[in-house]
Design a protein around this motif. Structure first.
Motif, PDB file in Angstrom:
ATOM      1  N   VAL A  57     -21.756  80.813  48.220  1.00  0.00           N
ATOM      2  CA  VAL A  57     -20.957  80.107  49.231  1.00  0.00           C
ATOM      3  C   VAL A  57     -21.663  78.820  49.615  1.00  0.00           C
ATOM      4  CG1 VAL A  57     -19.893  80.259  51.524  1.00  0.00           C
ATOM      5  CG2 VAL A  57     -20.101  82.314  50.109  1.00  0.00           C
ATOM      6  N   ALA A  58     -20.890  77.736  49.773  1.00  0.00           N
ATOM      7  CA  ALA A  58     -21.456  76.457  50.192  1.00  0.00           C
ATOM      8  C   ALA A  58     -22.035  76.583  51.604  1.00  0.00           C
ATOM      9  CB  ALA A  58     -20.392  75.367  50.164  1.00  0.00           C
ATOM     10  N   ALA A  63     -16.428  75.847  50.610  1.00  0.00           N
ATOM     11  CA  ALA A  63     -16.125  76.215  49.235  1.00  0.00           C
ATOM     12  C   ALA A  63     -17.070  77.307  48.771  1.00  0.00           C
ATOM     13  CB  ALA A  63     -16.248  74.990  48.319  1.00  0.00           C
ATOM     14  N   PHE A  64     -16.774  77.844  47.595  1.00  0.00           N
ATOM     15  CA  PHE A  64     -17.712  78.750  46.936  1.00  0.00           C
ATOM     16  C   PHE A  64     -17.655  78.496  45.436  1.00  0.00           C
ATOM     17  CE2 PHE A  64     -13.754  81.145  46.874  1.00  0.00           C
ATOM     18  CZ  PHE A  64     -13.744  81.759  45.626  1.00  0.00           C
ATOM     19  N   ALA A 105      -7.365  76.093  48.382  1.00  0.00           N
ATOM     20  CA  ALA A 105      -6.636  74.832  48.335  1.00  0.00           C
ATOM     21  C   ALA A 105      -6.773  74.123  46.994  1.00  0.00           C
ATOM     22  CB  ALA A 105      -7.116  73.906  49.452  1.00  0.00           C
ATOM     23  N   ARG A 106      -7.910  74.301  46.358  1.00  0.00           N
ATOM     24  CA  ARG A 106      -8.157  73.616  45.095  1.00  0.00           C
ATOM     25  C   ARG A 106      -9.202  74.380  44.301  1.00  0.00           C
ATOM     26  NH1 ARG A 106      -9.686  67.243  43.971  1.00  0.00           N
ATOM     27  NH2 ARG A 106     -11.110  67.586  42.232  1.00  0.00           N
ATOM     28  N   ALA A 107      -9.043  74.384  42.992  1.00  0.00           N
ATOM     29  CA  ALA A 107      -9.999  75.022  42.102  1.00  0.00           C
ATOM     30  C   ALA A 107     -10.397  74.044  41.006  1.00  0.00           C
ATOM     31  CB  ALA A 107      -9.415  76.294  41.493  1.00  0.00           C
ATOM     32  N   ASP A 108     -11.700  73.858  40.832  1.00  0.00           N
ATOM     33  CA  ASP A 108     -12.243  72.982  39.793  1.00  0.00           C
ATOM     34  C   ASP A 108     -12.941  73.839  38.743  1.00  0.00           C
ATOM     35  OD1 ASP A 108     -11.475  70.746  41.324  1.00  0.00           O
ATOM     36  OD2 ASP A 108     -13.363  70.780  42.420  1.00  0.00           O
ATOM     37  N   LEU A 205     -15.593  75.726  41.000  1.00  0.00           N
ATOM     38  CA  LEU A 205     -15.680  75.467  42.430  1.00  0.00           C
ATOM     39  C   LEU A 205     -14.326  75.727  43.076  1.00  0.00           C
ATOM     40  CD1 LEU A 205     -17.314  74.293  44.858  1.00  0.00           C
ATOM     41  CD2 LEU A 205     -16.525  72.036  44.147  1.00  0.00           C
ATOM     42  N   TYR A 206     -14.312  76.581  44.085  1.00  0.00           N
ATOM     43  CA  TYR A 206     -13.084  76.928  44.798  1.00  0.00           C
ATOM     44  C   TYR A 206     -13.184  76.416  46.228  1.00  0.00           C
ATOM     45  CZ  TYR A 206     -12.208  79.945  40.824  1.00  0.00           C
ATOM     46  OH  TYR A 206     -12.004  80.410  39.547  1.00  0.00           O
ATOM     47  N   HIS A 207     -12.239  75.565  46.622  1.00  0.00           N
ATOM     48  CA  HIS A 207     -12.260  74.937  47.935  1.00  0.00           C
ATOM     49  C   HIS A 207     -11.430  75.770  48.918  1.00  0.00           C
ATOM     50  CE1 HIS A 207     -13.755  71.017  46.276  1.00  0.00           C
ATOM     51  NE2 HIS A 207     -13.171  71.506  45.198  1.00  0.00           N
TER      52      HIS A 207
END
Length: 217
Positions: A57-58, A63-64, A105-108, A205-207
């Motif tokens: 976890v950030a 994010a995580f 919200a977003r996945a990289d 990366l998952y926001h």
């Protein structure tokens, strides 16, 4: 619904040195300041045997990351037919401070690919909370010749975010897949696509998008 953002070697190269969640974008309400922990409940799939995926976890709770160490698909040469498709299904138990809920919200997604002329690679993913409908799979394709880091991003509109139910613990299920097609390439050559890197600096990366539950306001 999810919408694909731009992909390509240039974007991946810029992000290569900043794959850890040091300053990701923020979505929704301010994140909680309390402690957040994520436990890996189950891991299944040909691309991630148990113990080959790690979660962090950030520090600012925005994010995580999920880091894979053995997630690689390949085709051609001495590859076996089953090597051309690899997948991973991870169920995460996300513990958040009382009074808050979250959405993704977003996945990289990031990795490295080496594709010869005629070879094609595909990365696709989706995620959903236990007991809720799955999000649509978003697919991203790559064509050889290609030899570089890669990155794809899937983002959800704020008005379409799916939040975990308040006051309930539901597993967050993440499904990813890598697939290669070497039918138009020289069969003696080998192509591969990995959702990891040789030095461990690349991860997904998952926001988070945070929201206060009604009873806490």
């Amino acid at each position: 619904m999810l919408s694909a953002l731009s992909t390509g070697a240039a974007a991946a190269a810029l992000l290569l040195g900043s794959a850890s969640p040091t300053a990701p974008a923020r979505f929704g309400d301010d994140p909680p300041t309390g402690n957040i922990t994520i436990d890996v409940a189950t891991v299944n799939g040909s691309g991630c045997r148990p113990g080959s995926a790690a979660v962090a976890v950030a520090p600012d709770n925005t994010a995580f990351t999920v880091t894979y160490s053995e997630y690689l698909a390949q085709v051609g040469g001495a590859s076996k037919p089953t090597d051309a498709r690899k997948n991973c299904q991870i169920a995460l138990n996300v513990h958040v401070p009382q009074g808050f809920t979250y959405a993704i919200a977003r996945a990289d997604y990031r990795g490295y690919a080496s594709l010869v002329q005629g070879a094609k690679g595909l990365e696709q993913a989706n995620y959903y909370f236990q007991g809720q409908p799955e999000t649509a799979h978003r697919a991203h394709t790559f064509a050889g010749p290609y030899s570089d880091n890669w990155q794809t991003s899937d983002e959800t509109d704020l008005n379409a975010l799916v939040y975990a139910p308040c006051g309930e613990e539901r597993y967050l299920n993440i499904n990813t897949e890598l697939r290669l097609d070497g039918s138009a390439a020289d069969p003696k050559t080998t192509s591969y696509m990995a959702m990891d890197s040789t030095d461990g600096s690349i991860n997904t990366l998952y926001h988070f998008a945070w929201k206060q539950c009604p009873a806490s306001k």
